[in-house]
Motif scaffolding. Sequence first.
Motif, short mmCIF file in Angstrom:
data_model
loop_
_atom_site.label_atom_id
_atom_site.label_comp_id
_atom_site.label_asym_id
_atom_site.label_seq_id
_atom_site.Cartn_x
_atom_site.Cartn_y
_atom_site.Cartn_z
N ILE A 51 -5.18 -3.97 2.93
CA ILE A 51 -3.90 -3.68 2.28
C ILE A 51 -3.01 -4.91 2.40
O ILE A 51 -2.61 -5.31 3.49
CB ILE A 51 -3.21 -2.47 2.93
CG1 ILE A 51 -4.14 -1.25 2.95
CG2 ILE A 51 -1.90 -2.15 2.22
CD1 ILE A 51 -4.57 -0.76 1.61
N ALA A 52 -2.71 -5.53 1.25
CA ALA A 52 -1.90 -6.74 1.26
C ALA A 52 -0.47 -6.43 1.68
O ALA A 52 0.06 -5.35 1.42
CB ALA A 52 -1.90 -7.37 -0.14
N HIS A 53 0.15 -7.40 2.35
CA HIS A 53 1.57 -7.32 2.71
C HIS A 53 1.87 -6.13 3.64
O HIS A 53 2.99 -5.62 3.65
CB HIS A 53 2.46 -7.23 1.47
CG HIS A 53 2.27 -8.35 0.49
ND1 HIS A 53 2.91 -9.56 0.63
CD2 HIS A 53 1.51 -8.44 -0.63
CE1 HIS A 53 2.56 -10.35 -0.38
NE2 HIS A 53 1.71 -9.70 -1.14
N PHE B 37 0.86 3.36 4.66
CA PHE B 37 -0.41 2.63 4.67
C PHE B 37 -0.99 2.54 6.07
O PHE B 37 -2.22 2.49 6.23
CB PHE B 37 -0.23 1.26 4.02
CG PHE B 37 -0.12 1.34 2.52
CD1 PHE B 37 -1.24 1.62 1.75
CD2 PHE B 37 1.09 1.17 1.88
CE1 PHE B 37 -1.16 1.72 0.37
CE2 PHE B 37 1.19 1.27 0.49
CZ PHE B 37 0.07 1.54 -0.26
N LEU B 38 -0.15 2.53 7.09
CA LEU B 38 -0.68 2.63 8.45
C LEU B 38 -1.36 3.99 8.66
O LEU B 38 -2.37 4.09 9.34
CB LEU B 38 0.45 2.44 9.47
CG LEU B 38 0.98 1.02 9.62
CD1 LEU B 38 2.26 1.00 10.46
CD2 LEU B 38 -0.07 0.10 10.25
N ASP B 39 -0.80 5.03 8.03
CA ASP B 39 -1.44 6.35 8.07
C ASP B 39 -2.85 6.28 7.50
O ASP B 39 -3.81 6.85 8.06
CB ASP B 39 -0.63 7.38 7.27
CG ASP B 39 0.67 7.78 7.95
OD1 ASP B 39 0.83 7.51 9.16
OD2 ASP B 39 1.53 8.35 7.26
N LEU B 40 -2.99 5.59 6.36
CA LEU B 40 -4.32 5.47 5.74
C LEU B 40 -5.28 4.70 6.65
O LEU B 40 -6.46 5.03 6.74
CB LEU B 40 -4.21 4.78 4.38
CG LEU B 40 -3.59 5.59 3.25
CD1 LEU B 40 -3.54 4.76 1.97
CD2 LEU B 40 -4.36 6.88 3.00
N GLY C 151 -12.35 1.90 7.42
CA GLY C 151 -12.53 0.71 6.63
C GLY C 151 -11.25 0.09 6.11
O GLY C 151 -11.29 -0.95 5.45
N VAL C 152 -10.11 0.68 6.42
CA VAL C 152 -8.83 0.16 5.94
C VAL C 152 -8.28 -0.83 6.96
O VAL C 152 -8.10 -0.51 8.14
CB VAL C 152 -7.82 1.29 5.68
CG1 VAL C 152 -6.45 0.72 5.33
CG2 VAL C 152 -8.32 2.19 4.55
#
Length: 307
Positions: A201-203, A212-215, A221-222
Amino acid sequence: MDPAPARPPAPALTDLPALVERLGTPGLVDVHTHFMPQNVLDKVWSYFDGVGPLTGVEWPITYREEEDRRLALLRGFGTVAFTAMLYPHKPGMAEWLNAWGADFAARTPDCLHTATFFPEPGVHRYVRRALDAGARVFKAHLQVGGFDPTDSRLDAVWGTLSDNGTPTVVHCGSGPAPGPFTGPGPMARLLARHPRLRVIIAHMGMPEYADFLDLAQRYEGVLLDTTMAFTDFSERLAPFPEGELKRLVDLGDRILLGSDFPNIPYPYAHQIRALERLGLGDDWLRGVLYENGAALFQLTPGAHRSP
């Protein structure tokens, strides 16, 4: 409740190789740097020259230099492996960008061979060709490309990338300006379809950091790259939540150095010092600046250093 105290200004921009020596790493691994055909790069720079109205902040390009000079600068910072983030904004661009990227990687041994794609007829064919040619990382820019990552034309692409573990750096956060397919929702739907997919995940997902931290916590793989996050420039526009810092430690082996070089409005060293001043410790910093990227791309110390 009193507001959280402001973070201190970045420390003086001292010699980055000295920091590398202190940490005991062979150098820096930067997973988010841009090299591309000059006519395309000129258009990118023109965009940033006019991006002030979008952000309310001017965005001067610090390293508006010829390609050879940019490479020399990046290596001088101690960067031993980096990428050539390419991305199309319309159909018909990706395949010839990939041809350029393959040639650039062949003549630039410290560059991780980078490729890209767009939802269009033949996309799986040319992604497969790029992989066969040695592509080690892909770039997808949902904001610039204006496409949904769950577009059916990309199903086979994501399936292939998931099966072979090749990472894709995805600009999917809504900064600096939202698009129709930015934000955590489209990526959450993609990962539900391809849970083993390896995406960077960019930026840090700016400005939807927490989502996005949740993901990342949900899917092994994130990973996330630090591109522009925590810098004084970005903290004015989209500050990272103080309450999420602990999760940076918990996910420490999945945070990777990214910089956006050369398209940054401050010195390269500021990105590194912004990470250092988080105060998360030398082990965390060592992982972010070198070890995590080296492990992801199975780098051998010295193997990617340019002669």
